[in-house]
Scaffold this active site. Structure first.
Site, PDB file in Angstrom:
ATOM      1  N   ASP A  84      17.583 -19.741 -36.822  1.00  0.00           N
ATOM      2  CA  ASP A  84      16.249 -19.225 -36.923  1.00  0.00           C
ATOM      3  C   ASP A  84      15.157 -20.018 -36.494  1.00  0.00           C
ATOM      4  OD1 ASP A  84      14.459 -17.209 -37.812  1.00  0.00           O
ATOM      5  OD2 ASP A  84      14.088 -18.186 -39.745  1.00  0.00           O
ATOM      6  N   HIS A 193       4.672 -14.714 -41.769  1.00  0.00           N
ATOM      7  CA  HIS A 193       5.697 -15.192 -42.612  1.00  0.00           C
ATOM      8  C   HIS A 193       5.218 -15.521 -44.049  1.00  0.00           C
ATOM      9  CE1 HIS A 193       7.744 -16.640 -38.872  1.00  0.00           C
ATOM     10  NE2 HIS A 193       8.895 -16.057 -39.333  1.00  0.00           N
TER      11      HIS A 193
HETATM   12  P1  13P Z   1       9.753 -13.681 -44.415  1.00  0.00           P
HETATM   13  O1  13P Z   1       8.793 -15.039 -44.735  1.00  0.00           O
HETATM   14  O2  13P Z   1       8.749 -12.644 -44.437  1.00  0.00           O
HETATM   15  O3  13P Z   1      10.859 -13.650 -45.389  1.00  0.00           O
HETATM   16  O4  13P Z   1      10.253 -13.918 -43.268  1.00  0.00           O
HETATM   17  C1  13P Z   1      11.362 -14.611 -42.862  1.00  0.00           C
HETATM   18  C2  13P Z   1      11.410 -14.793 -41.353  1.00  0.00           C
HETATM   19  O5  13P Z   1      10.852 -14.286 -40.388  1.00  0.00           O
HETATM   20  C3  13P Z   1      12.644 -15.906 -40.751  1.00  0.00           C
HETATM   21  O6  13P Z   1      12.640 -16.039 -39.543  1.00  0.00           O
HETATM   22  O1  G3H Z   2      10.798 -18.064 -40.661  1.00  0.00           O
HETATM   23  C1  G3H Z   2      10.813 -19.183 -41.263  1.00  0.00           C
HETATM   24  C2  G3H Z   2      11.788 -19.273 -42.283  1.00  0.00           C
HETATM   25  O2  G3H Z   2      11.332 -18.637 -43.419  1.00  0.00           O
HETATM   26  C3  G3H Z   2      12.331 -20.656 -42.561  1.00  0.00           C
HETATM   27  O3  G3H Z   2      11.577 -21.331 -43.345  1.00  0.00           O
HETATM   28  O4  G3H Z   2      11.521 -23.638 -42.184  1.00  0.00           O
HETATM   29  O5  G3H Z   2      11.078 -23.312 -44.578  1.00  0.00           O
HETATM   30  O6  G3H Z   2      13.181 -23.007 -43.637  1.00  0.00           O
HETATM   31  P1  G3H Z   2      11.797 -23.065 -43.494  1.00  0.00           P
HETATM   32 ZN    ZN Z   3      10.862 -15.636 -38.583  1.00  0.00          ZN
END
Ligand code: 13P
Ligand code: G3H
Ligand code: ZN
Length: 340
Positions: A84, A193
């Site tokens: 991700d 996010h």
């Molecule tokens: P949320 O913060 O809405 O859960 O989004 C997560 C996300 O886009 C991870 O890539």
């Molecule tokens: O889009 C971001 C995800 O919520 C991941 O968050 O970098 O804190 O693991 P993180």
């Molecule tokens: Zn994201």
């Protein structure tokens, strides 16, 4: 063998007109909850790992656990292991070597630079195309799927956030797909996010018409919605009831995600809701059983809470029941398809 390229899962979802949740993991309990929910509802599933999660969990550890769940425990469930928000080419290569079946290259932001507020600045269209093409060339040589992003996330109602956001221009999106060869495209429609997506008490608005336009232009490309947590009121209330402080949190209503799916959204990214479910369950145990100090006594209920919530999501996105619709395809086979 059921660890499959994400492209297989999303292309099937595109054919069937349903959405697939992509859930973030950092530990064993989150992963078990996601895979158990997928097995219980017979749903294909995307397990995603951020760069911070990679750091938190010794990189290879999460990949090994996902491989176990997909290949040993639930071989009947098509499961993709996805990076991700991949920040750079080095991380893309690392994940391809670790056995990920999909990577996101987040070329919309320049992760190597920070502005005066500590935020990563947006990349130019050409800069985004260049880094995304490089990621595609590397990942496809492993048979690994690639998600790119055009536009940047932010709220469309909140001025401060909106000034940093940039909703996706459908024409640019079409050009971006043509020039990069990506398999999935994240578009910005006004989500953000975290737990505070919209000002409390106002009507939640998303630019859903952008989905119609982009889907019409690139119907073969699976569209991705980041920032899709619904921030359910019952979860927030539970966190706050047991001593938490998450005031005024607002997410994307499930009905709006369902509308987005109808219009062509296929991958639905969710992290925050899982965090809330875990926190609520652990806070409850700590409040009601202050004598408990065996981690299984609070991580177990947290895992149960996540599983129950994901089962609901899989039904709401119409993913449930689709796990058996198709045969797994290996990365080797995908490699040949990309090469040919
Ligand atoms: P949320 O913060 O809405 O859960 O989004 C997560 C996300 O886009 C991870 O890539
Ligand atoms: O889009 C971001 C995800 O919520 C991941 O968050 O970098 O804190 O693991 P993180
Ligand atoms: Zn994201």
């Amino acid at each position: 063998m059921a660890l499959v390229p994400m492209k297989l899962i999303l292309d099937e979802a595109n054919k069937g007109g349903y959405g697939v949740g992509a859930f973030n993991v950092n530990n064993m309990e989150q992963l078990q909850a996601i895979c158990d929910a997928a097995a219980e509802t017979s749903s294909p599933v995307i397990v995603q790992v951020s760069r911070n999660a990679l750091k938190y969990a010794d990189k290879g550890l999460l990949a090994a656990m996902v491989r176990y769940m997909a290949e040993e425990k639930y071989p009947q469930i098509p499961t993709a292991l996805h990076l991700d928000h991949g920040p750079d080419i080095e991380t893309i290569k690392e994940c391809c070597e670790l056995g990920f079946t999909s990577v996101m290259i987040d070329g919309s932001l320049d992760y190597a630079t920070k502005d005066a507020n500590g935020a990563h600045p947006a990349r130019s269209f050409d800069g985004n195309v260049a880094i995304t093409r490089e990621a595609v060339a590397i990942a496809h040589s492993y048979g690994v799927s690639v998600e790119g992003e055009i536009g940047t996330l932010g709220g469309i109602e909140d001025d401060t956030v909106a000034s940093a956001a940039h909703l996706t221009d459908p024409l640019e999106a079409e050009e971006f797909v043509k020039q990069t060869g990506i398999d999935a495209l994240a578009i910005a429609i006004g989500t953000s996010h975290g737990a505070y997506k919209f000002p409390v008490g106002t009507e939640v608005k998303l630019a859903l018409d952008i989905i119609d336009d982009v889907h019409k232009r690139v119907p073969e490309i699976a569209l991705v919605m980041h920032g899709s947590s619904s921030v359910p009121k019952h979860m927030v209330d539970e966190v706050n009831k047991y001593g938490g402080k998450v005031p005024n949190a607002v997410g994307v209503p499930t009905a709006m995600i369902q509308d987005a799916i109808k219009r062509g959204m296929r991958k639905v990214n969710i992290d925050t809701d899982g965090r809330l479910a875990i926190t609520a369950a652990i806070r409850k145990v700590f409040t009601e059983k202050p004598e408990a100090f065996d981690p299984r006594k609070y991580l177990g209920p947290a895992r149960d809470a996540v599983r129950t919530w994901i089962i609901e999501e899989m039904k709401a996105f119409s993913t449930a029941g689709h796990a058996g619709d198709y045969q797994p395809v290996s990365l080797e086979e995908m490699k040949k398809r990309y090469a040919g």
